[in-house]
Design a protein around this motif. Structure first.
Motif, short mmCIF file in Angstrom:
data_model
loop_
_atom_site.label_atom_id
_atom_site.label_comp_id
_atom_site.label_asym_id
_atom_site.label_seq_id
_atom_site.Cartn_x
_atom_site.Cartn_y
_atom_site.Cartn_z
N ASN A 128 0.85 -1.18 0.00
CA ASN A 128 0.00 0.00 0.00
C ASN A 128 0.89 1.24 0.00
OD1 ASN A 128 -1.35 2.21 2.00
ND2 ASN A 128 -2.94 1.21 0.77
N VAL A 129 0.62 2.19 -0.89
CA VAL A 129 1.46 3.37 -1.04
C VAL A 129 1.54 4.18 0.25
CG1 VAL A 129 1.65 5.63 -2.15
CG2 VAL A 129 1.20 3.60 -3.54
N TYR A 130 0.40 4.45 0.86
CA TYR A 130 0.37 5.27 2.07
C TYR A 130 1.22 4.66 3.18
CZ TYR A 130 -1.48 7.15 6.46
OH TYR A 130 -1.61 7.71 7.72
N ASN A 131 1.01 3.38 3.46
CA ASN A 131 1.76 2.72 4.53
C ASN A 131 3.25 2.70 4.24
OD1 ASN A 131 -0.57 2.18 6.02
ND2 ASN A 131 -0.91 0.23 4.98
N TRP A 132 3.58 2.39 2.99
CA TRP A 132 4.99 2.27 2.63
C TRP A 132 5.69 3.62 2.76
CZ3 TRP A 132 8.86 3.98 -0.51
CH2 TRP A 132 9.98 3.17 -0.62
#
Length: 375
Positions: free
Chosen positions: A116-120
């Motif tokens: 997931n972009v946000y988490n990463w």
């Protein structure tokens, strides 16, 4: 940044980053080249996506022997890690292209890698790159009670054997992305109001997470079954793919920060770090196999981790060129530059370090620290 995080204090060593930054800027100016990716990265993108996706299309379109099926899933895992290290990584650092929309597309490739972009971006760009190797702030050091990556972490009896069993757990990295950690991180980061760039609403973040997970599992599990592959073969292939990618990614990540040479600094009573942020990166990061063409190419320059940590917005295709500048400047300033000549040396150092950390030693950490980033 939030309260309770370390301060990197200013001191006379500021000249290191100022000198280094000027020299690196001069390199790009004198050679008239952009700091972002070029045709070499574009070609590599095609190569990595081909490794990742071409075997998938063969699997769903053709009937093949079982051993061939497993072999192709291993190749998909190799491609999966390759896309992550070379394409997704640069995209989410904004270094793939000078155009933000291209970076978003390339960074978004993590959705088909189970992430997931946000988490990463929060875990990697914000926490790891800012608080490198600081326990309690850099989540890359956290593995629950299973593994112990610093002497400051709590010790348990089973850690005596972690240098043996750790390698078997490393392959589970991307499984965690797909099944558990993304949901846990989204909840945790939204509660802490952490973000890399604009802070978007929780509804947007949760909706994006759920929809992309549905698409992901549809691609890798539902479609193959619909195309006639037996369910247990699909599940087995999925496991083999993820285990291959997870093992590669975990080992590459660990060789840069969890080795004998690197440090795990602890803030003082005022919450201040001993060194400035840039110098902190030199003490907490190591390079490996810098002259190995295959390692350089496949790992997306993550073997030049020092250069990446000091200049995360420069594409990895330039790291081998600016490495000598960084190394020479560090030497002139009497600063460390940790480097393993071969990957084998780094692997030995990592597992030897895990064995050492498996011994009972504990350092009590400060509970509250305050952050202010200085260079």
């Amino acid at each position: 940044m939030e309260a309770g995080s370390p301060i990197f204090s200013k001191n006379d060593q500021l000249k290191f980053f100022r000198t280094l930054n000027k020299r690196v800027n001069d390199y790009f100016k004198d050679n008239n080249i952009d700091r972002t990716g070029n045709w070499k990265l574009h070609l590599k993108t095609i190569v990595m996506f081909s490794l990742f996706l071409v075997p998938y299309f063969f699997l769903v379109a053709m009937d093949m022997p079982f051993w061939t099926y497993l072999l192709l899933n291993i190749v998909i895992g190799v491609g999966m890690a390759g896309v992550g290290m070379n394409v997704m990584h640069d995209g989410n650092h904004g270094s793939y292209s000078s155009k933000s929309w291209i970076n978003k597309i390339m960074g978004g490739s993590i959705y088909i890698l189970a992430g997931n972009v946000y988490n990463w971006q929060v875990q990697h760009n914000v926490l790891h790159h800012t608080y490198t190797n600081i326990l309690g702030h850099d989540e890359d050091l956290e593995a629950g009670r299973i593994l112990r990556f610093t002497k400051e972490a709590e010790w348990y009896k089973h850690h005596k054997f972690q240098h043996i069993y750790s390698v078997f757990l490393y392959g589970l990295l991307t499984f965690n992305w797909a099944i558990t950690s993304d949901f846990q991180q989204t909840k945790r980061y939204l509660q802490r109001k952490l973000s890399y760039g604009e802070f978007k609403s929780p509804v947007f973040r949760w909706t994006t997470l759920i929809i992309t997970k549905m698409i992901y599992f549809s691609i890798w599990l539902v479609v193959p079954m619909v195309m006639g592959i037996t369910w247990w073969k699909v599940v087995l292939g999925f496991v083999v793919m993820h285990y291959t990618a997870g093992l590669i990614l975990s080992i590459v990540f660990q060789l840069a920060h969890v080795v004998h040479e690197t440090h795990n600094p602890v803030p003082n009573e005022e919450g201040e770090m001993e060194n400035t942020w840039a110098i902190h990166q030199l003490y907490t990061t190591a390079n490996f196999a810098p002259k190995n063409w295959l390692v350089n190419y496949y790992t997306g320059g993550l073997n030049h981790q020092i250069e990446h940590h000091i200049f995360p917005n420069i594409s990895h295709i330039h790291y081998d060129k600016i490495a000598e500048i960084v190394k020479q400047t560090a030497k002139e300033c009497n600063l460390p530059y940790y480097e393993f000549k071969t990957m084998r040396e780094a692997v030995i150092s990592h597992f030897s370090h895990l064995k050492e950390l498996g011994k009972k030693t504990t350092i009590r950490l400060k509970n509250r620290v305050i952050f202010a980033r200085n260079q």
